[in-house]
Scaffold this active site. Structure first.
Site, PDB file in Angstrom:
ATOM      1  N   ASP A 522     107.651  11.534 -28.919  1.00  0.00           N
ATOM      2  CA  ASP A 522     108.619  12.582 -29.244  1.00  0.00           C
ATOM      3  C   ASP A 522     108.791  13.458 -28.010  1.00  0.00           C
ATOM      4  O   ASP A 522     108.044  13.342 -27.035  1.00  0.00           O
ATOM      5  CB  ASP A 522     108.090  13.395 -30.431  1.00  0.00           C
ATOM      6  CG  ASP A 522     109.160  14.234 -31.100  1.00  0.00           C
ATOM      7  OD1 ASP A 522     110.329  14.186 -30.671  1.00  0.00           O
ATOM      8  OD2 ASP A 522     108.823  14.942 -32.061  1.00  0.00           O
ATOM      9  N   GLU A 525     112.700  13.894 -23.757  1.00  0.00           N
ATOM     10  CA  GLU A 525     114.002  13.996 -23.080  1.00  0.00           C
ATOM     11  C   GLU A 525     113.911  14.310 -21.573  1.00  0.00           C
ATOM     12  O   GLU A 525     114.825  13.851 -20.861  1.00  0.00           O
ATOM     13  CB  GLU A 525     114.865  15.060 -23.773  1.00  0.00           C
ATOM     14  CG  GLU A 525     115.314  14.692 -25.163  1.00  0.00           C
ATOM     15  CD  GLU A 525     114.178  14.732 -26.196  1.00  0.00           C
ATOM     16  OE1 GLU A 525     114.196  13.903 -27.117  1.00  0.00           O
ATOM     17  OE2 GLU A 525     113.283  15.571 -26.046  1.00  0.00           O
ATOM     18  N   ASP A 598     116.230  15.261 -35.000  1.00  0.00           N
ATOM     19  CA  ASP A 598     115.996  16.332 -35.964  1.00  0.00           C
ATOM     20  C   ASP A 598     117.230  16.625 -36.811  1.00  0.00           C
ATOM     21  O   ASP A 598     117.918  17.639 -36.640  1.00  0.00           O
ATOM     22  CB  ASP A 598     115.552  17.598 -35.227  1.00  0.00           C
ATOM     23  CG  ASP A 598     114.224  17.400 -34.510  1.00  0.00           C
ATOM     24  OD1 ASP A 598     113.524  16.426 -34.821  1.00  0.00           O
ATOM     25  OD2 ASP A 598     113.896  18.225 -33.646  1.00  0.00           O
TER      26      ASP A 598
END
Length: 935
Positions: A522, A525, A598
Site C-alpha cells: 500500500d 505511489e 480508497d
C-alpha cells in the site's frame, strides 16, 4: 486531546482477563501513536480523516509545463525533417526546428522508427547531442522484444515524404512540417502531429535572469535541469470513442476535455494518494498506464507512450465539418509530459483483441495467480489481535460462508515497522498462521515502502548504512512523513536495492512468517504526508542521478516488483507469489494484482467500479478489483449485499474497510442479508473453474477477464458507450444493481444469440434492451447461447477443499443446438504448468453429442499433472419442448447409459427452470477424452 480510555465490550461468553489486558495495552499504544498521526494530519490536510481536497493537488494552470503546452495553438509546431536514411534495420531521421537558427547543429533531434511483428510501430525521438541523457523507463518492455523486430531495408521518397512499406500497412513521414501517418491501404489509421502540436524542450544552459523554480503552495521544485517537457497530438481516424489511460474514476469511454464549449481539466497521469476520491473525475489516482485504444465499427487502434513522468492528456471535442465537406469520424488527443523520453508505440489492430495482444506483447502477459488468490479475501484495517483473527475465521465457518484469505493491515506490526509483529497483539504469529493453514486458508500482511527512521530498526539501519534510500536534492537521505512518522524511502529503481529488499522476505529475516503468508503493498505511489501533493519531491534523486520526476509513476511498480521477487526467493516451495499493490504502471500485469484504492460506501462508487476495472483490463491489468462495501463509510445492508453480488464477478474479490467504520463481516447484518451474501460468495466459488480458465487465457494472450461489450461485439455501435455492464470472458454478461430499492434494470443483450439467466434459465434474445425485474436475491447475470461453462457446485469452507470436487457443465445451446467451452486445470500453486503440468480441455456439443478433447500444447513438458475429478452433472439449456422426450444418455466411451431428468433442473439451489435436461453422475473423468450422446 485524547483523554478517554478504552471501552471493553463483553460478548455473550465474556472476554478473558488476558484479552482485557491486551485491549488496555493496545489503547495505550494507540494513544501514543495517535499523537504522531495528529501531527502528520495537521501537516497535510486531506490525507487523514478528511475527504480529498482538490486544492491540495495541482491544476494544469498551476504547472508551468502543462499550462504552456496546453495553450499551444494548432499548427504551431515548426519542426521538420531534413534527412532520412535506413540504419541497422531502422529508419533514422533528423528533425530541426524552423524557428531556431541553431537547430541545424546541436539543437536537432534524431527520430528512430522501427517495426515489430504483429502490427507494432515504434517511434523514438532523442536530442542529437543531449546535455544530460533523458531517463528511459527500464524493466517494462519484455526482454524478447528485440527478437520480434522487423528489418526495414529501405524507404520510398516521394513528394516531400518518406514511406516505409510493411506487411499489410505503411508508415508515412511528411517532411515539412514533420508529421507521421500509419496507414492500411488507402485508409489512415493513426497519426502523430497532424494538428501541429509537437514540441520538445531541449536541455540548455540557464540564463542569468531566468528562474526555473516551480512553486506550489509551500513547496518549491528546483527543476535543476530546466524545462524538459514533450508534447504532441495523436489522432485516431474513423474512431467513435477512445478508452484507457487509467487510473481515474470516470466513464469507460473518455469524455472530451477541451474544445467547443468544454472547460475541464485534462486527464492526469500522476500517481497520488487520493483520500476518498470522487466517483466522477478526470483526476489521476494511484496508478498510471499511458496507453489508449480507439474503436469504431470497422477497426480498433492503439497508442502507448513509455514515460513515467507526470503526464496529461486532452481528448479534444470533435470539430464541426466545414460546409460541403464530409464529416469524417476522428478522435484527436493531445499528450503532454513534464520530462522523460519520447518512446512511443502505435498498434494497428485491426480488432480490439489484436490491440491488447499487441500491447501485452510489449509489456508482458498477466501473471498466473494461485488458485486461492482467485477466491474471496477478507480484510479490514485492522483485525486487532490474534483473538480477533480467530473470531473472524470462525465466524465464516459458523455461518457457512467460504473464504480463502485473511488480511492484516498496519496495526499488526511493532510500531509500524514492517516485517515485524506487535509483541502484545500478535505474540504467536507462526502458530496463528498454522491454525489458519489447517483449514486450507492463507494470510496476507501489509508491507509499505516508507521505512521508519528508528536506529533500533534493523531494516532502517541496514538501508541507511548501505546508502539505499532515495536522496533529497542536497544529497542526504530523504526524510518524509507517513504512518510511522519520520520515514525514508528505498530507491527501488536500483536493482541492487530491489534484490536486498527481496531478501527480507526470507523466513529467517521475516521472523514469524510461513509459506502461507503473502504480501500487500500500500502507499507506494509513494505516499508522503508532508510532501507536495502528498508525495515525494520531484527533485529528489534516485540511482544514476535520475530525478524522481522522471520515475515517479513507476516507483510503485518497482516496489511491487521487489516484493514479488521476495516471495519467489523466500523458499523451496516453487509457489507463485501473490502481491497486491495500490500503485501501478505499464507492465504491472506481469507482477501481481491491484485494487482501485480508497473508495467509499456509496452507490456511485459501486457503479463506477465497473468502468474502472474494465479500463484496467484494456491496458493489460487483468487481476484487479475494488474494495467490496467501500473502504470509507458504513454501507447499509442493501448496498453491501449488492456489492458482494457484483464483486463475485470481479477478477479480484476482497471485502475491506477503514479503521473508523463499523464492523461489517458478512454475517453481521442479520437475515435476509446473511443468506444473500452467502449466496453471492457461493456464486464466486462455483465459478472458480471458469475464472481460473480465463486467468490462463490472460496469462497466454493478455486478454482481460472483465471485458467491455464492444470487445466481443465490435460492430455493435450500441455497445460502445455502455459501462454499467460487462462481459466476464466471452460467455457471462453481468449487470450490477446500482440504486437503492431498485426493482428493475435496463439490460442490453448484445449479439444475435440468446442469453440465459444463470439462476432461472429464462432466455432473452440478443440485440435489444430489456427492462428486467430484479429482487434482492441476485443481480442480472446471463450465459451466452453457444457456450459451455464449467462450475464446481459443492460448497466448501475454502477453495483448497474443492480441489478434488466434481464438476458441473452448464451447456447453453444456440439456435443450431451447438455449444463450446474450455476448462484449464493445474495444481493451482506452482510453476509446473510452465513445464507441461496442466490439463486443458475443449468441450463441444454438436449433433446431440457432448465431447471432451485435449487442447493442451503439443510440446511435451518435463512435468505432468493428473486429477481424479469427474463430471457429476451436465445441464443443457435451450432445448425446445418437443426435444424433452429424451430421458437417457449414452456414455459412448464406456457404453453405459444413465438417466436424464427433464426440468426442474436445479440450476442453483431453490431456482428451477423447465426447458432443460439434467444428466446426473455420468462419472466421466475431466482429464479424459470422452463423448456423451443424448438419446
Amino acid at each position: 486531546m485524547i483523554t478517554e480510555g478504552p471501552k471493553i465490550f463483553t460478548d455473550q461468553g465474556g472476554l478473558s482477563l488476558a484479552m482485557e489486558v491486551r485491549e488496555l495495552d493496545r489503547w495505550r499504544q494507540k494513544k501514543r501513536r495517535i499523537l504522531v498521526v495528529v501531527v502528520v494530519l495537521l501537516t497535510v490536510a486531506g490525507t487523514g480523516a478528511e475527504a480529498w481536497k482538490k486544492e491540495e493537488f495541482k491544476r494544469c494552470d498551476q504547472t508551468i509545463f502543462c499550462r504552456e503546452s496546453r495553450n499551444r495553438e494548432f499548427g504551431s509546431s515548426k519542426w521538420y525533417i531534413n534527412e532520412v536514411n535506413v540504419t541497422n534495420g531502422k529508419v533514422r531521421a533528423r528533425l530541426v526546428n524552423g524557428e531556431d537558427v541553431e537547430a541545424e547543429h546541436s539543437g536537432s533531434l534524431i527520430l528512430h522508427l522501427s517495426a515489430y511483428q504483429d502490427g507494432i510501430i515504434r517511434v523514438k525521438v532523442k536530442e542529437a547531442d543531449p546535455k544530460k541523457k533523458r531517463f528511459e523507463v527500464p524493466d517494462v518492455l519484455v526482454k524478447e522484444l528485440e527478437e520480434k523486430r522487423l528489418w526495414i531495408q529501405r524507404v520510398i521518397e516521394k513528394d516531400g515524404a518518406s514511406m516505409v512499406v510493411l506487411s499489410g500497412h505503411e508508415v508515412v513521414l511528411l517532411h515539412k512540417p514533420f508529421q507521421l501517418y500509419v496507414r492500411s491501404g488507402k485508409e489512415t489509421l493513426i497519426s502523430l502531429n497532424a494538428k501541429g502540436l509537437f514540441h520538445f524542450e531541449r536541455q540548455r544552459e540557464k540564463r542569468e535572469d531566468e528562474n526555473w523554480d516551480d512553486t506550489f503552495r509551500s513547496h518549491t521544485d528546483s527543476r535543476p535541469h530546466g524545462p524538459q517537457s514533450i508534447g504532441f497530438d495523436v489522432s485516431f481516424y474513423g474512431a467513435d470513442y477512445v478508452y484507457g489511460i487509467p487510473e481515474r474514476a470516470t466513464s469507460l469511454a473518455l469524455k472530451p476535455t477541451k474544445g467547443a464549449d468544454i472547460v475541464s481539466e485534462p486527464y492526469r497521469l500522476y500517481n497520488s494518494d487520493i483520500f476518498e476520491y470522487l466517483h466522477e473525475s478526470p483526476f489521476g489516482l494511484y496508478g498510471a498506464v499511458p496507453v489508449m485504444q480507439a474503436h469504431s465499427e470497422k477497426k480498433t487502434t492503439g497508442f502507448f507512450w513509455l514515460n513515467a513522468a507526470e503526464m496529461l492528456v486532452d481528448v479534444l471535442a470533435k470539430e464541426k465539418a466545414e460546409e460541403g465537406t464530409e464529416d469524417v469520424s476522428r478522435v484527436d488527443t493531445h499528450w503532454i509530459a513534464e520530462s522523460g523520453a519520447f518512446d512511443t508505440f502505435f498498434f494497428i489492430g485491426p480488432g480490439p483483441k489484436d490491440v491488447i495482444r499487441q500491447y501485452t506483447s510489449l509489456t508482458g502477459k498477466s501473471i498466473m495467480p494461485q488458485y486461492f488468490a482467485t477466491a474471496y479475501h477478507q480484510c479490514r484495517w485492522n483485525y486487532k489481535d490474534e483473538a480477533d483473527v480467530f473470531q473472524v475465521d470462525g465466524g465464516f465457518d459458523e455461518h457457512d460462508m467460504p473464504y480463502d484469505v485473511l488480511w492484516l493491515d498496519i496495526e499488526h506490526t511493532d510500531g509500524k515497522k514492517y516485517f515485524t509483529w506487535d509483541p502484545v497483539l500478535f505474540p504467536n504469529p507462526k502458530e496463528m498462521q498454522e491454525k489458519i493453514a489447517a483449514k486450507g486458508r492463507k494470510m496476507v500482511t501489509i508491507i509499505d515502502p516508507h521505512i521508519k527512521r528508528d536506529n533500533n530498526y534493523h531494516i532502517h539501519k541496514e538501508a541507511q548504512a548501505m546508502g539505499y534510500y532515495v536522496k533529497n536534492k542536497h544529497g542526504g537521505d530523504f526524510d518524509g512523513w507517513c504512518w510511522p512518522g519520520s520515514s525514508s524511502y528505498l530507491d527501488m529503481l536500483d536493482p541492487e536495492v530491489r534484490s536486498w529488499w527481496a531478501d527480507k522476505f526470507s523466513y529467517s529475516s521475516y521472523q514469524g512468517s510461513t509459506p502461507i503468508l503473502y504480501t500487500w503493498n500500500d502507499m507506494n505511489e509513494p505516499s508522503v504526508f508532508n510532501g507536495p501533493e502528498a508525495t515525494m519531491q520531484r527533485d529528489n534523486i534516485h540511482s544514476a542521478g535520475v530525478e524522481h520526476r522522471d520515475v515517479h509513476n513507476a516507483y510503485g511498480y518497482y516496489f511491487h516488483m521487489a516484493s514479488m521477487e521476495g516471495l519467489l526467493k523466500r523458499g523451496e516451495y516453487n509457489d507463485r507469489p501473490f502481491v497486491l499493490s495500490r500503485s501501478f504502471f505499464a507492465g504491472t500485469q506481469k507482477v501481481g494484482a491491484i485494487w482501485t484504492g480508497d473508495n467509499t460506501a456509496d452507490w456511485n462508487h459501486l457503479r463506477v467500479s465497473v468502468p474502472m476495472l474494465v479500463t484496467l483490463g484494456l491496458t493489460g491489468i487483468t487481476f484487479a478489483g475494488a474494495d467490496v462495501g467501500g473502504f470509507f463509510g458504513n454501507p447499509d445492508p442493501e448496498l453491501l449485499t449488492r456489492w458482494y453480488q457484483l464483486g463475485a464477478y470481479y477478477p479480484f474479490y476482497r471485502g475491506h474497510a477503514h479503521l473508523d467504520t463499523k464492523r461489517r463481516e458478512p454475517w453481521l447484518f442479520g437475515e435476509p442479508y446473511t443468506s444473500l451474501i452467502r449466496e453471492a460468495l457461493h456464486t464466486r466459488y462455483a465459478l472458480l473453474p471458469y475464472l481460473y480458465t480465463l486467468f490462463r487465457e490472460a496469462n497466454v494472450n493478455g486478454l482481460p477477464l472483465m471485458r467491455p461489450l464492444w470487445m466481443e461485439y465490435p460492430m455493435d455501435k450500441h455497445t460502445f458507450a455502455i459501462d454499467d455492464e460487462f462481459l466476464l470472458g466471452t460467455d457471462l454478461l453481468v449487470h450490477g444493481v446500482y440504486s437503492e430499492k431498485a426493482t428493475s434494470e435496463d439490460v442490453y443483450f448484445p449479439g444475435s444469440q440468446r442469453w440465459f439467466d444463470v439462476r432461472t434459465g429464462a432466455s432473452y434474445s440478443g440485440g435489444q434492451t430489456v427492462k428486467v425485474l430484479v429482487t434482492m436475491e441476485s443481480i442480472p447475470a446471463y450465459q451466452r447461447a453457444g457456450s459451455i461453462i464449467p462450475r464446481k457446485d459443492r460448497f466448501r469452507r475454502s477453495s483448497f477443499h474443492m480441489e478434488n470436487d466434481p464438476y458441473t457443465l452448464v451447456i447453453a445451446l444456440n439456435d443450431t443446438y451447438e455449444a463450446q467451452g474450455e476448462l484449464y486445470v493445474d495444481d493451482g500453486k506452482s510453476y509446473d504448468f510452465e513445464k507441461g503440468a496442466y490439463i486443458h480441455r475443449l468441450f463441444t456439443f454438436s449433433n446431440g453429442r457432448l465431447t471432451s478433447s485435449n487442447i493442451a500444447s503439443d510440446s511435451k513438458g518435463t512435468k505432468e499433472f493428473t486429477t481424479p475429478c469427474v463430471v457429476e452433472r451436465i445441464i443443457l439449456l435451450g432445448l425446445k419442448s418437443k426435444d424433452l422426450s429424451a430421458h437417457r444418455v449414452l456414455i459412448e466411451s464406456s457404453g453405459t447409459q444413465v438417466p436424464a431428468e427433464i426440468g426442474p433442473s436445479l440450476l442453483r439451489k431453490g431456482y428451477h427452470q423447465t426447458n432443460s435436461l439434467v444428466v446426473r453422475m455420468p462419472k466421466v473423468r475431466i482429464s479424459d477424452d470422452w463423448s456423451i450422446k443424448v438419446l
